[in-house]
Design an enzyme around this catalytic site. Structure first.
Site, mmCIF file in Angstrom:
data_model
loop_
_atom_site.group_PDB
_atom_site.id
_atom_site.type_symbol
_atom_site.label_atom_id
_atom_site.label_comp_id
_atom_site.label_asym_id
_atom_site.label_seq_id
_atom_site.Cartn_x
_atom_site.Cartn_y
_atom_site.Cartn_z
ATOM 1 N N LYS A 168 0.858 -1.192 0.000
ATOM 2 C CA LYS A 168 0.000 0.000 0.000
ATOM 3 C C LYS A 168 0.881 1.223 0.000
ATOM 4 O O LYS A 168 2.029 1.181 0.451
ATOM 5 C CB LYS A 168 -0.874 0.029 1.263
ATOM 6 C CG LYS A 168 -2.128 0.866 1.106
ATOM 7 C CD LYS A 168 -3.222 0.057 0.438
ATOM 8 C CE LYS A 168 -4.526 0.808 0.336
ATOM 9 N NZ LYS A 168 -5.629 -0.133 0.036
HETATM 10 N N1 GLU Z 1 -7.299 0.042 -3.257
HETATM 11 C C1 GLU Z 1 -8.038 -1.131 -3.573
HETATM 12 C C2 GLU Z 1 -8.103 -2.062 -2.381
HETATM 13 O O1 GLU Z 1 -7.954 -1.646 -1.252
HETATM 14 C C3 GLU Z 1 -7.563 -1.807 -4.849
HETATM 15 C C4 GLU Z 1 -6.145 -2.300 -4.829
HETATM 16 C C5 GLU Z 1 -5.687 -2.821 -6.179
HETATM 17 O O2 GLU Z 1 -6.471 -2.913 -7.094
HETATM 18 O O3 GLU Z 1 -4.497 -3.113 -6.276
HETATM 19 O O4 GLU Z 1 -8.376 -3.235 -2.515
#
Ligand code: GLU
Length: 426
Positions: free
Chosen positions: A115
């Site tokens: 993240k």
């Molecule tokens: N931000 C989204 C999540 O928390 C998508 C992450 C992604 O597609 O890599 O799942």
């Protein structure tokens, strides 16, 4: 008597990484993981902190702080979004990166978790400032991202335009186009059909699958959605349009609205587009975000931020299903209360995994330079969500645990197996 391990000691509600580690401990006990494995699962593999200047529109410079945390890559390249928010912190990014690791494992994608985040207030920045912020951050983290290493995506207050800037910045540095470095891109740049609505669509599928087990009917059933952003609004639209649900309450950061006999979510979207908020929607009663969580409804969809359902309000939740479109909205202490109240919780790492699932499809399409039609994307997404829900439900039933614990058991076992099979280097 159902058995469910109780979390021991208080959780620091302000620190999501403490929550994330606590969730690992609860499940590590149930899986009888040894201490070494438990330690690995409770530590991020790699963390990058960056401080960088951005030229603001008035000619001044401001230094911003950003992070990218790669939590675990035993199962593949790390994957996870980037969020822009004033409350971003390293511990929040760590927690979100851990949750991405478990999320990818629950739906069995060949990915680890990561993240990113920047401490900023995007609502008070111009498009030009956001572009310069994004490009500089992308350049700073380009040391550790790439289609084979770590693949960012949108998250809170970032979108397909943000991804286009990151893709372009990274591609400029490489000297050729690298669409697979990020997902959630515009379709014109190698984005996937169906990615924009995938989180909400996946959530709606899981709610549909869980409804019979929770003893409710979605047709004419009631739904409340906290957070009317990308995930929340699409979940509301699909539950309304495809499953015949009544949307009785929604909210955003400015407040909430309630109408007992239901509202058309598309009309709410129009109102939000025009006025900047769902607040003031004609014919609806104003309610607070806290009140929304406690209204009598069949389905509650927390689709905003972390730490919403706590020990303080868990007892007052009246929904039969809580479907977590947001990441980390429920604290472990609240989980036990909801379990005792027989509320069916569809945990974040399952309920919102549709987004990263279609991100995986996007990445696979980018790498092959071969693109699928929308119907194909949605068919495959539906299969992943239906199968994953069935697996989690089966583990929950056979072990007499709630769905979150079951989803974690499935995920942690998969990650632990990969770590064990690879062995410890050197
Ligand atoms: N931000 C989204 C999540 O928390 C998508 C992450 C992604 O597609 O890599 O799942």
């Amino acid at each position: 008597m159902p058995k469910q391990s109780e979390p021991s000691g208080p959780t620091d509600a302000a620190n999501p990484f403490e929550t994330a580690k606590r969730q690992v401990d609860i499940v590590a006990d149930l899986l009888h993981l040894d201490n070494g494995m438990r330690e690995i699962l409770k530590h991020p593999k790699r963390e990058l902190s960056v401080n960088f200047p951005v030229r603001m529109d008035d000619g001044s410079y401001r230094v911003f702080n950003g992070y990218r945390v790669q939590y675990n890559m035993a199962r593949g390249p790390t994957k996870g979004g980037i969020r822009y928010h004033p409350n971003v912190s390293l511990d929040e990014v760590r927690a979100l990166a851990a949750w991405m690791t478990w999320k990818c494992a629950v739906v069995n994608l060949p990915y680890g978790g990561a993240k990113g985040g920047i401490i900023c207030d995007p609502k008070h920045m111009s498009k030009g400032e956001l572009e310069r912020l994004t490009r500089r951050y992308a350049s700073e983290i380009s040391l550790i991202i790439g289609p084979e290493i770590d693949i960012p995506a949108p998250d809170v207050y970032t979108d397909s335009q943000t991804m286009a800037w990151i893709m372009d910045t990274y591609s400029m540095q490489q000297g050729y186009s690298v669409p697979g470095v990020v997902t959630g891109k515009p379709i014109a740049l190698g984005g996937s059909e169906g990615r924009a609505e995938a989180t909400g669509r996946g959530c709606a599928y899981v709610i549909r699958e869980a409804a019979p087990h929770a003893g409710i009917r979605i047709k004419n059933g009631t739904v409340a959605v906290q957070g009317f952003g990308n995930a929340g609004s699409v979940t509301a639209n699909l539950l309304h349009d495809e499953q015949g649900a009544q949307i009785v309450a929604v909210s955003d950061s400015k407040g909430g609205i309630y109408k007992a006999d239901g509202m058309n979510p598309h009309a709410i979207e129009e109102h939000k587009k025009k006025t900047g908020s769902v607040v003031g929607f004609p014919g609806a009663k104003a309610i607070s975000n806290e009140e929304l969580l406690e209204i009598k409804t069949d389905v509650l969809v927390p689709a905003a931020l972390e730490n919403q359902i706590t020990k303080k309000n868990a007892d007052r939740i009246q929904a039969k299903i809580v479907a977590e479109a947001a990441n980390g909205p429920t604290l472990p202490e609240a989980d036990s209360v909801l379990f005792e109240k027989k509320v069916t919780v569809l945990p974040d790492i399952l309920a919102n995994a549709g987004g990263v699932t279609v991100s995986y499809f996007e990445w696979a399409q980018d790498i092959q330079r071969y693109f699928w039609e929308l119907a194909e994307v949605n068919r495959r997404l539906e299969r992943v969500m239906v199968d994953s829900y069935a697996q989690v439900h089966k583990i929950a039933e056979s072990n007499h645990v709630h769905n979150r614990t079951a989803a974690y058991m499935l995920a942690l076992q998969r990650v632990a197996d990969a770590i064990r099979l690879r062995g410890i280097y050197p």
